[in-house]
Design an enzyme around this catalytic site. Structure first.
Site, PDB file in Angstrom:
ATOM      1  N   GLN A 379       0.830  -1.212   0.000  1.00 44.18           N
ATOM      2  CA  GLN A 379       0.000   0.000   0.000  1.00 44.18           C
ATOM      3  C   GLN A 379       0.860   1.255   0.000  1.00 44.18           C
ATOM      4  OE1 GLN A 379      -0.346  -2.679   2.054  1.00 44.18           O
ATOM      5  NE2 GLN A 379      -2.437  -2.838   2.855  1.00 44.18           N
ATOM      6  N   GLN A 401      -0.067  -0.224  -5.839  1.00 44.86           N
ATOM      7  CA  GLN A 401      -1.172  -0.635  -4.976  1.00 44.86           C
ATOM      8  C   GLN A 401      -1.706   0.583  -4.224  1.00 44.86           C
ATOM      9  OE1 GLN A 401      -0.439  -4.098  -2.588  1.00 44.86           O
ATOM     10  NE2 GLN A 401      -2.216  -3.768  -1.278  1.00 44.86           N
ATOM     11  N   ASP A 402      -3.042   0.769  -4.294  1.00 43.36           N
ATOM     12  CA  ASP A 402      -3.717   1.859  -3.556  1.00 43.36           C
ATOM     13  C   ASP A 402      -3.309   3.243  -4.053  1.00 43.36           C
ATOM     14  OD1 ASP A 402      -4.667  -0.268  -2.175  1.00 43.36           O
ATOM     15  OD2 ASP A 402      -4.013   0.380  -0.207  1.00 43.36           O
ATOM     16  N   ASP A 423      -6.182  -2.772  -6.271  1.00 41.66           N
ATOM     17  CA  ASP A 423      -7.126  -1.863  -5.604  1.00 41.66           C
ATOM     18  C   ASP A 423      -6.747  -0.401  -5.825  1.00 41.66           C
ATOM     19  OD1 ASP A 423      -8.060  -4.288  -4.634  1.00 41.66           O
ATOM     20  OD2 ASP A 423      -7.123  -4.060  -2.679  1.00 41.66           O
ATOM     21  N   ARG A 491     -13.229  -5.550  -6.371  1.00 41.02           N
ATOM     22  CA  ARG A 491     -13.515  -6.573  -5.364  1.00 41.02           C
ATOM     23  C   ARG A 491     -14.031  -5.863  -4.110  1.00 41.02           C
ATOM     24  NH1 ARG A 491      -8.134  -8.662  -2.291  1.00 41.02           N
ATOM     25  NH2 ARG A 491      -6.910  -6.751  -2.289  1.00 41.02           N
TER      26      ARG A 491
END
Length: 587
Positions: A379, A401-402, A423, A491
């Site tokens: 993250q 990520q993120d 994500d 998701r």
């Protein structure tokens, strides 16, 4: 994006009173006292007399066998935590003699005071020795509690009787603020989960006790009252919305005034900025952080910060008191703000952002925000936005990520390029991305790409991610290996996750199932994932998931609920910003 949540290659996880006061605790105590006075004033103004408060206080001391009134029982039956609702209202002055209408006020008053008490209590451990992760999580919680207190106080003002209510206030505002206050508590709690310092974790847990449930109950009570016309007299879903009437108006949302509209279209060199940031010393400031610090607090007028071309290696935080700031760069790839914080460096996800803003009315135009920590650092947020009525226009947002944390409140992104892997658009704002490009990058070995991870935790929150007239693409580095690293539309991070794709192009790197489970059957029957008239090789619906919460949207009336005009009520505030937008489905 969730604290403690790793990349998709890895397994998913199925205040001491004796301490002295620290700097800031006196200010928080004063705010707590003022909030209590506001509670009494609003109760009195709404028809709950001081005599009733005194009698109710006498009732409150009558022992453990107190019986809730019919009004309390009926009100609490609307909530997700009815037992806590009943017990907390029985302990609050005025509740035993209040009708259902007054209990809307009282539930907010009681919860606001509890948040104020938590903030004051948590400040007592500010001087305790903490490692970097504990300090990061603690700082997050203090910031989020402070914001929640403001959001609850704003909500109290809005539900005051008509002669005390701000003229511009609306039920949508209250739903947004309460939804954000609930997200704040959730974010704080998750950040503390990985803290090793048992004392800090225990003290914070004690201060935060029941806050998530109390705010959730407030949200449920207010939502039901508004919907049933018991409170505002206007059902939220049926309010009339002004239609855009001219060709010129179609380019701009209503929440933006004509001046902001113009500012988003005029070349940067022709704008009279309040502050100019230039690394070579030709401006008023050499760093963006210095310009933000110099900006006035609680500004009612637009403050323009022009950031000249260059690479600014800074972590920027625009706090909630820095309102109506507009950042204008020289273009994508020319004005770049760059950072590399990550959870691997012992920061919370919330704290990793290269650029973070919670100041309402935040606007950013023609800039690049990046977090270059890389996929192996997990993250690592590039841009985090928790500002209400926020607009990001013609920007690059780059990470792995993120990447983009749309944390809370109402937001609009247009003509942005967003890059990431796992994500990479996540959070719990009410947000519309319009005419943007979502670029899936090459992740780490054995990972899968997921574009969205929306974390709506409560069915009464007015939040979700709407992706409208966008392009879902693979970067050149992913393109030759796209069959090795499947990409999914999203998701479910939380149980009531809500995401829709409408009228968007999808490349062939999108897996035929479309969507990915979070952890087994979790949330598959409570989420809302929708697709409406998308096109391109990745938009084929024949092999999509068969989850109870997934739907192929066929009716324009259902899709319209996720447009700028209806989902984020953008027709009432976007025009004043000047960013081009489409209010309805028509592109």
């Amino acid at each position: 994006m969730g604290y403690g949540r790793l990349g998709l290659a890895e397994s998913l996880p199925s205040v001491s009173e004796s301490l002295p006061s620290k700097p800031g605790s006196t200010r928080r105590k004063c705010r707590f006292i003022l909030l209590g006075l506001l509670a009494v004033l609003l109760l009195v103004a709404s028809g709950v007399s001081v005599g009733l408060l005194i009698r109710s206080r006498a009732h409150a001391g009558s022992g453990p066998n107190r019986t809730p009134t019919q009004a309390i029982s009926q009100t609490c039956a609307l909530t997700r935590y009815p037992e806590l609702c009943v017990s907390s209202l029985l302990d609050f002055p005025g509740a035993l003699d209040a009708g259902e209408r007054d209990l809307v006020h009282i539930s907010l008053n009681m919860t606001a005071q509890r948040v104020g008490k938590a903030l004051y209590g948590a400040s007592a451990i500010a001087g305790v020795s903490m490692d970097s992760l504990a300090r990061s999580a603690y700082a997050d919680c203090m910031e989020l509690l402070d914001e929640s207190l403001d959001q609850l106080s704003q909500s109290l003002a809005v539900i005051a009787p008509n002669d005390l209510r701000p003229a511009s206030a609306s039920d949508e505002d209250v739903l947004t603020w309460l939804s954000a206050a609930l997200s704040n508590q959730d974010t704080c709690t998750e950040g503390l989960a990985d803290v090793a310092n048992g004392y800090v974790r225990a003290q914070m847990k004690n201060n935060l006790k029941d806050l998530v449930e109390l705010v959730s109950n407030c949200l449920a009570i207010f939502s039901a009252a508004s919907r049933n016309k018991d409170f505002s007299g206007i059902p939220i879903q049926n309010k009339k919305r002004r239609l855009l009437s001219s060709a010129g108006d179609e380019e701009f949302p209503e929440w933006l005034g004509w001046r902001d509209r113009r500012l988003l279209q005029v070349p940067a060199a022709k704008i009279q900025a309040d502050m100019v940031v230039a690394k070579d010393g030709t401006g008023t400031h050499k760093s963006i952080a210095d310009a933000v610090k110099a900006a006035p607090e609680n500004s009612a007028r637009r403050i323009i910060i022009y950031v000249k071309a260059g690479r600014y290696n800074e972590n920027i935080k625009v706090g909630r008191k820095k309102t109506n700031l507009m950042f204008i760069g020289d273009g994508k790839g020319r004005t770049t703000v760059s950072g590399s914080r990550s959870v691997a460096d012992k920061y919370t996800t919330f704290h990793t952002a290269t650029f973070a803003s919670t100041g309402n009315g935040f606007i950013m135009r023609d800039m690049t925000i990046e977090n270059w920590a890389g996929p192996e650092k997990h993250q690592a947020v590039a841009l985090r936005v928790g500002a209400d009525h926020a607009v990001v226009y013609r920007c690059n947002i780059m990470g792995y990520q993120d990447t983009l944390y749309v944390h809370s409140q109402r937001q609009f992104f247009r003509e942005c390029d967003i890059y990431g892997t796992v994500d990479f658009v996540f959070g719990n704002a009410g947000v519309v991305l319009q005419n943007c490009s979502l670029w899936a990058r090459k992740p780490m070995a054995m990972q899968k790409n997921t574009i969205t991870a929306q974390n709506r935790k409560d069915p009464n929150q007015n939040t979700g991610i709407s992706i409208h007239a966008c392009r879902v693409l693979a970067t050149p580095e992913l393109e030759p290996v796209k069959w090795t690293y499947p990409t999914y539309l999203g998701r479910p991070w939380k149980r009531y996750s809500r995401t829709v794709y409408m009228l968007s192009y999808m490349g062939d790197h999108i897996h035929s199932a479309g969507w990915l489970e979070w952890n087994g059957a979790f949330a598959l029957d409570t989420l809302y994932y929708g697709e409406y008239m998308n096109y391109g090789p990745g938009a084929a619906l024949g092999k999509r998931v068969k989850w109870p919460g997934y739907r192929v949207i066929t009716l324009p009336e259902e899709a319209t609920k996720f447009t700028v005009a209806q989902f984020i009520y953008g027709s009432s505030w976007l025009p004043s910003t000047g960013v081009a937008f489409v209010a309805g489905l028509t592109v």
